[in-house]
Each structure stands twice: as C-alpha cells, then as structure tokens.
Enzyme design. Structure first.
Site, PDB file in Angstrom:
ATOM      1  N   ASP A  52      18.150 -17.169  20.788  1.00 48.37           N
ATOM      2  CA  ASP A  52      18.666 -18.200  19.879  1.00 48.37           C
ATOM      3  C   ASP A  52      20.113 -17.930  19.459  1.00 48.37           C
ATOM      4  O   ASP A  52      20.872 -18.848  19.148  1.00 48.37           O
ATOM      5  CB  ASP A  52      17.827 -18.272  18.594  1.00 48.37           C
ATOM      6  CG  ASP A  52      16.335 -18.042  18.788  1.00 48.37           C
ATOM      7  OD1 ASP A  52      15.965 -17.353  19.748  1.00 48.37           O
ATOM      8  OD2 ASP A  52      15.560 -18.519  17.962  1.00 48.37           O
ATOM      9  N   ASP A  73      22.519 -16.389  11.796  1.00 50.61           N
ATOM     10  CA  ASP A  73      22.375 -17.839  11.973  1.00 50.61           C
ATOM     11  C   ASP A  73      23.546 -18.649  11.424  1.00 50.61           C
ATOM     12  O   ASP A  73      23.434 -19.865  11.259  1.00 50.61           O
ATOM     13  CB  ASP A  73      21.068 -18.307  11.308  1.00 50.61           C
ATOM     14  CG  ASP A  73      19.846 -17.898  12.120  1.00 50.61           C
ATOM     15  OD1 ASP A  73      19.903 -18.017  13.356  1.00 50.61           O
ATOM     16  OD2 ASP A  73      18.860 -17.442  11.522  1.00 50.61           O
TER      17      ASP A  73
HETATM   18  N1  GLY Z   1      14.604 -18.863  15.373  1.00 49.06           N
HETATM   19  C1  GLY Z   1      15.035 -20.166  15.541  1.00 49.06           C
HETATM   20  C2  GLY Z   1      14.031 -21.040  16.184  1.00 49.06           C
HETATM   21  O1  GLY Z   1      12.924 -21.096  15.707  1.00 49.06           O
HETATM   22  O2  GLY Z   1      14.304 -21.639  17.172  1.00 49.06           O
END
Ligand code: GLY
Length: 400
Positions: free
Chosen positions: A176, A117
């Site tokens: 994501d 992330d």
């Molecule tokens: N995992 C990132 C989101 O919840 O969009």
C-alpha cells in the site's frame, strides 16, 4: 480508440468516423455526468450525517450505524478529496465549503511522523485543494507532510517504514505504501530538493525487488531486518494467506507503479505496471464484470465477497496506464477500466441516492481476516471511483 469503435460499427469514411467519435464522447459525457450528479447528491446526504470534528469511514446498513474516524486515521483525506473532485465537476460551492471545513481538521496531521499514510491523507486532500486553488498555506502543509513521511525512510533498508513494531529488528513495509510516493514526487517538483524524489525512487525499487512474485502478484507485508535491510519474512495482514493475492494490494501496486512511471518516466516502472495489469486482467478468478473478489485466491470463489474498492482503484489506474502505452494494449486497458466503471455504476455496487449512509459504492472489503469493515461502503472506494469517472471523461474528450 476511434479505430476500435469504427471496427465495431463499420465506419466507411472520415465523416462517419467523426460522427462515431462525437457520439461516443457524448455517451461518455452523459454517463459520467449522471454518475457525478448522483455522487454529489449522495455526498450531500453524507455531509448531513457527519458529526462535528469527525470524518466518515463506513456505514453498517443492518444496524443503520455510521462509523467515523479522527483525522489521524489513514482514510481521513479521501472524504475531502472526493468532495473536491465533485466540486470541480459540478461547480457546487457547498461541496467546496465542506471540503475546506474538513481540511481544517486534517491540518495537524502534517506533523504526524507515526504513520506512512501521509500521501493518502494529505496529498489526496490538500494536493487536490492546492491544484484547484494554489496557495502558500496548502504548499506549506504539503511540504511539512512530505518531511514527516520522509522521516520514516531508512537509507540502509532503502524503504519507508509502514508500520512500527515492538521488536526493534522489524522493519515492516506494505505494498500500500507505494501510494504515498506521490507526495514525495510533488515535494521535489515544488522545492527542487531531490531528497524526496530519491527516497520515492529507492522505495519503489526496494518494493519492486522484494514484494513481487514471479507472476507479478505481490505480498502484502515484507518484514526487513532493520539493521541490514535483509528480508526476514513475507506475509499477509489483510489477505487470505501469505502467498495469496489480496485484491486491494494488487490494485495499490498497479496504481503505484503507474504513478511512479508518470513521475520518473523510467521505463522499468511502466514495465512493472504492465505486468501487474496483465496479472490482474488475465486472472482466471477475475469475474466478467471485472470487479475482483476481495482476494484472487479467496476461499469459496465464486461465492466469495467482491471488493468494490479494488475495482475502483484498478479502473483509475488502468485509465492512466492506457495513456502510457499505445495501440491494442492501450485499448485493452481503457476498455477494461470502462467495464469496471460501468459495473460499479450499477447495482449491486452503486447505492441509490439517500441510501447507504450517503456513501456512493457498496460492497467494499476493508480487513476481512479481522472481520473489520466487511461488505460495506468505504471512503477510498468512493474516492477512486469518482477519480476514475473524471479520468474516463477526460480521456474520451482528448481522443475526440
Ligand atoms: N491498509 C490500507 C488498505 O486497507 O488498503
């Protein structure tokens, strides 16, 4: 855009066209300015509530509980990122100072190799700081972050690993992760080292090949075989079902491929973004206000929860996508984003200043299957909402 406005309003000459265009730009500026001022006022409320050393995550109105996180949590960059957008729009130094205070907390994440992330966390925060006030210190932090992210790339799988697993055969990648590529594209632009760009492109290609269904909706998680890169399983984690279309996942894909096209100018990514946009905008379960249910296949539609965060991400992505296409298609994406922004700027999504724990938007859905952060404000909803407001104003000005 002007042509469509004139069609609606019946301009008969170029003077009328110019007046219509000016009036539209003034309307937009007024709408954006009012919402930015309110957002800045809200973030000053939020600022007051934030305990030292912590970052905002969400707020539970029913118990008046403010939930925070440490810098390692995936959402840690959104608060400073939003503050920086709001500072740019208002010139309010208190917002800049608060952003700089929390950037100090985030700094150590540049060496964090246990998460994918880092694009969200570091480019969404230091990336904006470096854009506004470029500095060697910010560049070094961003470059170290890009190196940490790149350390999670496997040349056999040709993707960046999203989640670690106890099973050494698992190689888990979520849709994501497309959002983290921005940081890598930046690193190549900055250093001239093509490694980062190539990793980003390979990841985007692998995701394009395996995450998408024939209708251009996407799976949330693909589990590759860590030894040979073969797909072992496609499933969901945060969506309603393995074969459902989790709303935020679709939004990450739309935003991610639009950004990948911006960075590469390879038409196949533009095509992918357009197809995702068509899936989203033509979906029979997309409500009239264009803020999606938390999953396009959620049970109980029309009584299912909406996800304001997915609406905000879609709005921001569609505004950028509208600049890469032309004519009616551009108009369609722009107007859809405008509807989303207008919806989000009213009840029930937009909170009154002083309420909602200081967050801007209400009614986001974090992780419904785990009953975590359900129907609450979310920092990323606020972040992409403010970004979309800025993009909307800039585009209207450009078209004037
Ligand atoms: N995992 C990132 C989101 O919840 O969009």
């Amino acid at each position: 855009m002007l042509a469509a406005l004139c069609l609606q309003m019946g301009c008969s000459n170029s003077t009328q066209q110019a007046e219509t265009s000016t009036a539209a730009a003034e309307d937009t500026a007024g709408f954006v300015d009012q919402n930015i001022q309110q957002a800045a006022a809200q973030y000053k409320v939020l600022m007051e509530k934030l305990p030292d050393g912590e970052l905002p995550r969400t707020y539970y109105a029913s118990t008046n509980t403010f939930q925070t996180s440490g810098s390692e949590w995936w959402t840690s960059g959104f608060y400073p990122g939003t503050l920086l957008y709001l500072y740019e729009e208002t010139g309010d130094e208190a917002l800049l100072n608060e952003a700089k205070r929390v950037l100090k907390l985030l700094e150590k994440e540049q060496y964090n190799t246990s998460t994918h992330d880092l694009g969200f966390m570091m480019f969404g925060s230091f990336g904006h700081a470096n854009r506004i006030e470029p500095s060697q210190e910010y560049k070094d932090i961003l470059l170290n972050s890009a190196k940490s992210l790149a350390s999670r790339y496997d040349p056999d799988v040709k993707a960046i690993k999203s989640w670690d697993s106890d099973n050494p055969k698992d190689y888990l990648v979520i849709i994501d992760n497309m959002m983290n590529l921005d940081l890598l594209f930046w690193a190549t632009r900055e250093t001239g080292d093509s490694t980062y760009h190539n990793i980003a492109v390979n990841h985007a290609n692998t995701t394009m090949q395996h995450h998408f269904r024939p209708d251009y909706s996407s799976y949330h998680v693909v589990n590759y075989n860590a030894d040979n890169g073969e797909v072992q399983l496609k499933r969901t984690e945060q969506g309603n079902a393995d074969d459902s279309a989790w709303a935020r996942g679709q939004a990450w894909g739309l935003y991610g491929y639009t950004m990948t096209y911006r960075e590469t100018k390879d038409p196949k990514y533009l095509e992918q973004a357009r197809k995702i946009a068509e899936f989203t905008l033509n979906h029979p379960n997309l409500p009239e206000d264009k803020i999606p249910y938390w999953d396009y296949n959620a049970p109980n539609i029309p009584n299912a929860l909406r996800d304001a965060s997915a609406g905000a991400i879609n709005a921001s992505a569609l505004l950028e996508l509208s600049t890469f296409v032309s004519g009616q298609e551009s108009e369609k994406y722009f107007r859809a984003a405008e509807t989303m922004l207008k919806s989000l700027s009213e009840e029930p999504y937009k909170a009154k200043v002083g309420e909602n724990g200081g967050f801007i938007l209400q009614h986001g859905v974090g992780h419904l299957p785990q009953n975590s952060e359900v129907d609450v404000p979310l920092t990323y909803g606020d972040h992409y909402y403010v970004e979309a407001l800025v993009r909307y104003k800039d585009l209207q000005n450009q078209n004037n």
